[in-house]
Design an enzyme around this catalytic site. Structure first.
Site, PDB file in Angstrom:
ATOM      1  N   VAL A 154      -3.282 -21.642   7.157  1.00 64.69           N
ATOM      2  CA  VAL A 154      -3.220 -20.624   8.211  1.00 64.69           C
ATOM      3  C   VAL A 154      -4.570 -19.984   8.492  1.00 64.69           C
ATOM      4  O   VAL A 154      -4.748 -19.353   9.543  1.00 64.69           O
ATOM      5  CB  VAL A 154      -2.210 -19.507   7.871  1.00 64.69           C
ATOM      6  CG1 VAL A 154      -0.801 -20.054   7.790  1.00 64.69           C
ATOM      7  CG2 VAL A 154      -2.601 -18.766   6.597  1.00 64.69           C
TER       8      VAL A 154
ATOM      9  N   ASN B 131       3.678 -14.251   8.137  1.00 60.77           N
ATOM     10  CA  ASN B 131       4.185 -14.009   6.789  1.00 60.77           C
ATOM     11  C   ASN B 131       3.279 -14.568   5.698  1.00 60.77           C
ATOM     12  O   ASN B 131       3.309 -14.077   4.565  1.00 60.77           O
ATOM     13  CB  ASN B 131       5.579 -14.634   6.663  1.00 60.77           C
ATOM     14  CG  ASN B 131       6.072 -14.664   5.231  1.00 60.77           C
ATOM     15  OD1 ASN B 131       6.357 -13.630   4.627  1.00 60.77           O
ATOM     16  ND2 ASN B 131       6.170 -15.861   4.663  1.00 60.77           N
TER      17      ASN B 131
ATOM     18  N   SER C  11       2.601  -4.434   3.372  1.00 56.39           N
ATOM     19  CA  SER C  11       3.067  -4.216   2.005  1.00 56.39           C
ATOM     20  C   SER C  11       2.958  -2.730   1.700  1.00 56.39           C
ATOM     21  O   SER C  11       2.145  -2.023   2.314  1.00 56.39           O
ATOM     22  CB  SER C  11       2.201  -5.002   1.007  1.00 56.39           C
ATOM     23  OG  SER C  11       2.449  -4.600  -0.333  1.00 56.39           O
TER      24      SER C  11
ATOM     25  N   TYR D 167      -6.091  -7.103  -2.651  1.00 60.99           N
ATOM     26  CA  TYR D 167      -4.824  -7.320  -1.940  1.00 60.99           C
ATOM     27  C   TYR D 167      -4.497  -6.120  -1.055  1.00 60.99           C
ATOM     28  O   TYR D 167      -4.117  -6.280   0.115  1.00 60.99           O
ATOM     29  CB  TYR D 167      -3.708  -7.556  -2.944  1.00 60.99           C
ATOM     30  CG  TYR D 167      -2.348  -7.755  -2.323  1.00 60.99           C
ATOM     31  CD1 TYR D 167      -2.056  -8.930  -1.619  1.00 60.99           C
ATOM     32  CD2 TYR D 167      -1.361  -6.784  -2.430  1.00 60.99           C
ATOM     33  CE1 TYR D 167      -0.800  -9.115  -1.050  1.00 60.99           C
ATOM     34  CE2 TYR D 167      -0.107  -6.964  -1.869  1.00 60.99           C
ATOM     35  CZ  TYR D 167       0.171  -8.131  -1.176  1.00 60.99           C
ATOM     36  OH  TYR D 167       1.413  -8.319  -0.607  1.00 60.99           O
ATOM     37  N   ALA D 168      -4.649  -4.912  -1.604  1.00 57.44           N
ATOM     38  CA  ALA D 168      -4.339  -3.710  -0.839  1.00 57.44           C
ATOM     39  C   ALA D 168      -5.239  -3.578   0.384  1.00 57.44           C
ATOM     40  O   ALA D 168      -4.795  -3.137   1.455  1.00 57.44           O
ATOM     41  CB  ALA D 168      -4.477  -2.480  -1.733  1.00 57.44           C
TER      42      ALA D 168
ATOM     43  N   LYS E 260      -3.836  -5.768   3.096  1.00 58.79           N
ATOM     44  CA  LYS E 260      -2.606  -5.261   3.695  1.00 58.79           C
ATOM     45  C   LYS E 260      -2.862  -3.995   4.504  1.00 58.79           C
ATOM     46  O   LYS E 260      -2.164  -3.727   5.494  1.00 58.79           O
ATOM     47  CB  LYS E 260      -1.552  -5.038   2.616  1.00 58.79           C
ATOM     48  CG  LYS E 260      -1.060  -6.340   1.999  1.00 58.79           C
ATOM     49  CD  LYS E 260      -0.553  -7.318   3.057  1.00 58.79           C
ATOM     50  CE  LYS E 260      -0.056  -8.616   2.488  1.00 58.79           C
ATOM     51  NZ  LYS E 260       0.478  -9.532   3.530  1.00 58.79           N
TER      52      LYS E 260
END
Length: 250
Positions: free
Chosen positions: A59, A85, A136, A149-150, A153
């Site tokens: 993706v 997603n 998230s 990761y944060a 998101k």
């Protein structure tokens, strides 16, 4: 949407949440382009009567986004819904995060969502369609050990709001779902990668932070995604919907 069969493009379609989304959309009459980097995405086409078209692709690549949107047009003649997603998860202290960690998560989680939205927008504007992004709770509140990761998101949260206000006049709605801890292999693999010395204790700790007293299921997240994608949510755009068992309400 017209009386024609609605068409959705779902990225990360072979995983827990993605697979649940594909199954729910198909059950509600959608034709689907199912995109995933895993060869397992081909399994989704079985028994679909040609109404689920799998695409094995990365993706993060612009060509993948163009191929996916092109498949929707070529096979089904339209595109009504994009579900961004696909994503990578990382649980690692900030000082231990490498440049490669950062680049990989940014490429899949942020670049992937952006380029798929960009490529899909012309088609979505023709159908009055919608985009649902996967954010998230990590993009809404601080999470120890989830810095990279944060960040990705948090970017999805702002991408959602920006696209919503920028494209509302074209009839395109853009929203995001922000799950709490979901019981999938995605989470289990992250624990393994982090060399968690006590996965059971970590799972129990995650559950304890959700007021409903359990982890969420992929089907529950899928229901929220499909609702936001549907005409039933026609007045909703720019929303970030926590589906988190009360986590951010504490």
């Amino acid at each position: 949407m017209s009386d024609s069969v609605p068409v959705a493009l779902v990225t990360g379609a072979a995983g827990g949440i993605g697979r649940a989304v594909v199954q729910l959309l198909r059950g509600r009459g959608y034709a689907i382009v199912a995109e995933d980097i895993s060869p397992k995405v081909s399994e989704l086409a079985a028994g679909s009567g040609g109404q689920i078209v799998p695409l094995e692709a990365d993706v993060a690549l612009t060509e993948s986004a163009r191929r996916a949107v092109g498949l929707a047009a070529d096979r089904f003649g339209r595109l009504d819904v994009l579900v961004n997603n696909a994503g990578l998860f990382l649980r690692k202290p900030t000082e231990q995060c490498t440049d490669e960690d950062f680049d990989a998560l940014m490429a899949t989680n942020v670049r992937g969502a952006f380029i798929h939205a960009r490529e899909a927008l012309p088609s979505l504007a023709q159908t009055g369609g919608s985009i649902v992004n996967l954010a998230s709770i990590s993009g809404l509140v601080g999470m120890p050990g989830q810095t990279v990761y944060a960040m990705t998101k948090g970017a999805i949260v702002q991408l959602t709001r920006q696209l919503a206000v920028e494209h509302a006049h074209r009839g395109v709605r853009v929203n995001a779902v922000a799950p709490g801890a979901v019981d999938t292999d995605f989470v289990a693999r992250a624990r393994d990668a982090a060399a968690d010395p006590d996965p059971a204790a970590s799972r129990a700790a995650a559950i304890s932070q959700h007021p409903i007293g359990r982890m969420l299921t992929p089907a529950e997240i899928a229901e929220a995604i499909v609702f936001l994608a549907s005409p039933a949510a026609s007045a909703i755009t720019g929303a970030i919907l926590p589906v988190d068992g009360g986590y951010v309400a504490r």
